[in-house]
Design an enzyme around this catalytic site. Sequence first.
Site, mmCIF file in Angstrom:
data_model
loop_
_atom_site.group_PDB
_atom_site.id
_atom_site.type_symbol
_atom_site.label_atom_id
_atom_site.label_comp_id
_atom_site.label_asym_id
_atom_site.label_seq_id
_atom_site.Cartn_x
_atom_site.Cartn_y
_atom_site.Cartn_z
ATOM 1 N N HIS A 102 0.813 -1.214 0.000
ATOM 2 C CA HIS A 102 0.000 0.000 0.000
ATOM 3 C C HIS A 102 0.848 1.265 0.000
ATOM 4 C CE1 HIS A 102 -2.859 -3.010 1.679
ATOM 5 N NE2 HIS A 102 -3.705 -2.350 0.944
ATOM 6 N N THR A 210 -5.437 4.309 7.720
ATOM 7 C CA THR A 210 -5.663 3.026 7.060
ATOM 8 C C THR A 210 -6.386 2.112 8.035
ATOM 9 O OG1 THR A 210 -3.528 2.156 7.796
ATOM 10 C CG2 THR A 210 -3.590 3.226 5.625
#
Length: 260
Positions: A102, A210
């Site tokens: 990510h 996140t």
Amino acid sequence: MTPSSLSVRRFPLLAAPAVLLVLAGCAGTPTADAAHDGDAGTAWSYDGAGSPEHWGALSDEYDVCSTGTEQSPVDLPAPTKGAPLDLVAGAPAKGLTADNGHTVQFTADDGATTRIGGEDLHLVQMHFHAGSEHTVRGEAADAEFHFVHADGKGALTVVGVLAEQGAHNAAYDSYVAGATAGAGRASTVDIGAMLPEGRSHHAYSGSLTTPPCTEGVQWIVLEDTVELGADQLADLEAAHVENARPVQPLGDRTVEHELR
């Protein structure tokens, strides 16, 4: 990460392409004491079925992503050039930089510290988002760097630095090289050189950006930006681009101009 004991230590980087090292905690306070990919069968992303608007529905563990009232990032007010942040960088930190699926994350070795607000905090890791997650009066920067710190009980303080395209920035070379290495690469992060010279800042209480979006994170976003060369931004964006969570409602919170 999941709730557990409050010891502070460094974590092995999770290498699976769809896994991000996340920092979470218990009782609303995220802590830095375990590496975990959330729900092992739950994939999150920045687009499609796993995109930010769906994070809260992907797993019970991620529920606060949609129900939380102190989520990050947020839109920030215009710079005020107010009280400078009391920040004293420690010696350059050595560690490992690798792509975790990510973002590109630098994970610091044990012993790396930064003095923030008169307290020595452990540097846990740093990573980037392109474009920025925090916006200023609705405008995003080209990139944003998060320097994640933990105190002795594991509570998190994140220093955010916005970056714009400009002159080549040699202080970021070691980290950017990790974005192009593919596998893990030994790197050095010199926070003193990587931060802007000015220390005026915005401070507010927020969350991880996140999943699992755990709240209780102390955010400090420096008002001055740093410049990165076009080549450096291109290297980062070749690894990950549009890996930024949209801004979240500020609600009843107040963005302060000094750390309290």
